[in-house]
Structures are given as C-alpha cells and as structure tokens.
Enzyme design. Structure first.
Site, mmCIF file in Angstrom:
data_model
loop_
_atom_site.group_PDB
_atom_site.id
_atom_site.type_symbol
_atom_site.label_atom_id
_atom_site.label_comp_id
_atom_site.label_asym_id
_atom_site.label_seq_id
_atom_site.Cartn_x
_atom_site.Cartn_y
_atom_site.Cartn_z
ATOM 1 N N GLU A 1 -5.370 -8.519 0.824
ATOM 2 C CA GLU A 1 -6.166 -8.093 1.981
ATOM 3 C C GLU A 1 -7.612 -7.885 1.565
ATOM 4 O O GLU A 1 -7.893 -7.320 0.511
ATOM 5 C CB GLU A 1 -5.660 -6.764 2.586
ATOM 6 C CG GLU A 1 -4.362 -6.855 3.336
ATOM 7 C CD GLU A 1 -3.970 -5.511 3.963
ATOM 8 O OE1 GLU A 1 -4.880 -4.712 4.292
ATOM 9 O OE2 GLU A 1 -2.759 -5.260 4.109
ATOM 10 N N GLU B 1 0.811 -1.228 0.000
ATOM 11 C CA GLU B 1 0.000 0.000 0.000
ATOM 12 C C GLU B 1 0.841 1.273 0.000
ATOM 13 O O GLU B 1 0.713 2.139 0.860
ATOM 14 C CB GLU B 1 -0.964 -0.002 1.182
ATOM 15 C CG GLU B 1 -2.017 -1.071 1.093
ATOM 16 C CD GLU B 1 -3.084 -0.972 2.161
ATOM 17 O OE1 GLU B 1 -4.138 -1.604 2.006
ATOM 18 O OE2 GLU B 1 -2.873 -0.249 3.163
#
Length: 478
Positions: A379, A170
């Site tokens: 995720e 991320e």
C-alpha cells in the site's frame, strides 16, 4: 545517497493497486455472507465519519468484472485484494459458504484472463462477528486454528492460480486501534488485553505461514506491515534515544517477530515494567520461528518526528484527524519514552499525514538491511478531496505524490533493496474506514458520498492515464 545512474525496475516488477473487502465489496448480507465485526462496529453512533459504513461500499461484489476491465485498460500487472472471512465462513468456522468462496474464485479467474497477478490478503481487519461473540476473537487462542483452517480453504481453492499471499494486513493498526485507542473493533482501551491479543495474532500469522509451507502450495507468503520510520527532532542525544524507543516499540515489536520469531528484549522489558504480560507459553517460540515469511509487505504513507518526553511531563493527547480539516491532528506520546513533533521540512495532507517520499526509501532500506527479505509494497497512496468536473477529475496532486514515491522506490532498488512490486492504495475510490467516502485514494472516481450511494458510476481520473504510461514504460516514463 545520490546516484549518477539509477537501476531500471525489474522486468517482472508488479505494477499494481490494492483494496480491502469491507471497503469495496458491499453486499454485506448477500449470498450467505455472515456479519463481520466491521459490519456491526460501523453502525455504532459516532464511530465513523457521518455514520458511513460498507453495506454497499462501491459495490465491487456486483461490479467486479467492470472494475477488472478498467484494471486491464490501465495495464495493471497485479491487483491486491482481501477475502472477507465471514463471506467464506459465515460463522468463522464450520460450514463453507460456497457462494462466497466462488466469488473469489471468479474474481481470480477474471484477473488472470487479463494477465493481472492476484495478490490475496487473507485478513484485512474483518474477523467474523460470530468468533468475536463466541470467544472474543483475537483474545482467544482458539482463533489460531480457526484462522489457519480458513486460510487452508483458500489455499486449496485458489492455490494453483495465486502466487502471492498476504497473511495478515497491518496487525499493528488493528491491534492498537482496537485495544488501545478504541477506534476500531472491539473498541476497548486495555493495554493488558492488547498485549495478549497481539501475541495471539502473531501466533496465528505464523501458523498460517507454517501451514502454507507444509501444504506444499506454490508461491510466496508474508505479512503486510504499516511502517512509517521515525526521525529524531534534533541532534540532542535525548531526541536520538527517543527515536530508538519509538522504532523499537512501533516497528521492531512486530517485524522482529515476523522475521526472526522473537520479541526485542528492550520491548519485553519495558512492557514488563508496565505490568503487561504477553502470556508467552511453551511451544510459542517454536511456532513463531516456523512462520518466517518470503517477503515483508510494506504499507507506507508517512514518516514521523519524535523527541524525548519526561516521566513527569503532561501531554494533552488527542486522536488522529478523521475529519479532513487540516491542522486538527493531535500530539501523542508515552511518558519516559517519546512524544511526537511536527516536521517543519515537509508538507502534510488535509488529514495531516506527512508527505515524505524519501521516508519510503528509508523504510525499505531498514527492512532490507535488518531482515534480509525482499519488500513488496502492498500500500502507498494519497487520500485527498477530488472534484468531479463534468466527467473529468484533475488530480495532479496525486500524480505528483505517486511519481515522487516511485522515484524513491527506484532509489532504493539502486541502493540494493530487492523490491517485488508496488501496489498503490487504491484502484477505485472506497470507504476509508473511519474517514467515510470523502477521503479518496483511487485512480477511478466512484460517484457516491456518505449519505447517498447514487449510481456508483465510475470515472477515470487523470492519474489513471498517467499510471498507465508508467506501467507501459516499466517506470521509465514518470
């Protein structure tokens, strides 16, 4: 698109779950570990929910065998975890902390003992504080070599046992929150610094992937990107154009570089008009192109809705909801480009995250068609309040959430997307960065709160047993 018959999940599908070092390990100053930026940032008053931090977290460092045994009981096929850079290299470079390196080697061995595939994330936001102090971390090109050398240490130590590597987790989140919103380390709001740090992080990511290729290591490697597709609020061309803008700035800006080694022309021009310089130098494009990944890691939680925002329009912008009080998230936007709007068709969580299973399918379709890369879902999960009743936790809302997202994955597979696996967030409850411990994601409840670690006892939630059946049936029993 609707299907009369859906394709089955691949026989080798990686049914997994995930975590991050700072959020689960604890032992923040044990066995030679150096401080990370999060060890220090979380101690600044007002930065986290009720001053919560990861000093103890859920004590995975000392309890990893207990946790892996629970993973084996559930039948996990894969476990994604991150390595704490400062546990391996306390100063970010130089002498290796053998105790720290051995911990991850032991963890990999423990996973393999139960036939659980380790998916190793090299960087999940916790750069060593020493490098932040020495040269401002991601703002210096020195970090490229330091990150690459650190990664090669892990490739050499674990490479014969690990088949899947996530290079950077991320990047879009830690860069924007750290250098624009000031809610993550280093806690500044400076768009010029943000643009340069983002470019350097891109170079570091490409350098690590290049080193992986040149080292002849087995397996696959790719970054993990937090992607939530945007929808136009209505059919007005202005809203459709706003949707084009937000997807370019919030998605293409990163994934185009990962996959193709180049920035979108639209974004470069708009950033240039804002006076933002990426400081692209000779040789940078060559390095970026050498870092093409084997897969695109996808962290998906929600979609968004946007409409147009006039240049002269004023918007009282406020940050995300970190309190868990539903309805407190604010509106955001960029004048002349887009602004957010509510989605009246979908429900939200107590943290105001839109619940949109088909958004996951759309995200996967867009990645597959634009980049022609396999997708590894690194995720996806539901953060909510869980109640311990005796020794039981009835989290049917989590089961419903994950079920619908798995159905969306199967839809995407039937559409033609190549999907390597699905890692829920998370296996155990953990520290939710700025949200403390009250926002729970796990299949396993950990009995602690923001102010008291208690005994950190583990309890299996209803979702634990449900996901176990999903894995046993390879997704046929939902």
């Amino acid at each position: 698109m609707y299907h009369f018959v859906k394709d089955s999940f691949p026989k080798d599908f990686l049914w997994g779950s995930a975590s991050a070092a700072y959020q689960v390990e604890g032992a923040y100053d044990e066995d030679g570990k150096g401080p990370s930026v999060w060890d220090n940032f979380s101690k600044i008053e007002g930065k986290t929910f009720k001053g919560s931090n990861g000093d103890v977290a859920v004590d995975h460092y000392h309890r990893y065998k207990e946790d892996v045994k629970l993973m084996a009981e559930q039948g996990l096929k894969a476990y994604r975890f991150s390595v704490s850079w400062s546990r391996v290299l306390p100063k970010g470079r130089g002498e290796i902390n053998e105790n720290g390196l051995q911990f991850y080697s032991d963890l990999v061995d423990e996973l393999l003992k139960y036939n659980i595939e380790p998916i190793v994330t090299l960087y999940h936001w916790d750069i060593p504080q020493a490098l932040q102090d020495e040269y401002l971390g991601w703002e210096s090109r020195e970090v490229i070599d330091d990150f690459t050398n650190y990664s090669k240490i892990l490739f050499d130590k674990l490479g014969e046992r690990v088949k899947y590597w996530v290079s950077i987790n991320e990047q879009n989140v830690f860069i924007t929150h750290g250098y624009m919103m000031a809610s993550h380390p280093p806690g500044v709001s400076d768009l010029s610094r943000m643009a340069k740090a983002n470019h350097i992080a891109n170079l570091a990511n490409a350098s690590v992937i290049k080193a992986f290729r040149e080292g002849g290591y087995q397996g696959q490697i790719g970054p993990s990107f937090a992607y939530g597709p945007a929808y136009a609020l209505d059919t007005r061309p202005e809203s459709v154009l706003a949707n084009e803008n937000v997807n370019a700035i919030m998605a293409d800006l990163w994934m185009d570089v990962y996959a193709w080694g180049r920035y979108p022309k639209f974004v470069l021009k708009q950033f240039g008009k804002m006076g933002l310089d990426f400081d692209i130098r000779e040789g940078d494009e060559e390095l970026l192109k050498a870092g093409k990944p084997d897969f695109m890691g996808l962290n998906y939680y929600q979609s968004s809705v946007v409409t147009d925002m006039k240049l002269e329009e004023k918007l009282e912008q406020s940050g995300p909801n970190y309190s868990g009080k539903k309805g407190t998230a604010g509106q955001q936007g960029l004048p002349g480009l887009f602004k957010s709007a509510p989605n009246e068709n979908l429900e939200t969580t107590n943290w105001d995250w839109i619940i949109d299973p088909q958004g996951l399918r759309i995200a996967m379709r867009r990645i597959s068609s634009r980049y022609d890369l396999p997708v590894l879902i690194t995720e996806n999960g539901l953060g909510e309040y869980d109640k311990l009743e005796g020794d039981e936790i009835h989290d049917e809302y989590r089961i419903d959430y994950i079920r619908k997202h798995i159905e969306a994955i199967q839809d995407a597979i039937t559409d033609g997307v190549e999907v390597l696996g699905y890692c829920t967030w998370s296996f155990t409850d953990l520290l939710s960065w700025l949200n403390g411990y009250q926002k729970r994601y796990g299949f396993v409840y950990v009995d602690r709160d923001e102010t008291d670690a208690k005994e950190l006892k583990r309890y299996k939630k209803d979702s634990f047993y449900w996901y176990k059946k999903v894995i046993e049936s390879n997704g046929n029993e939902l």
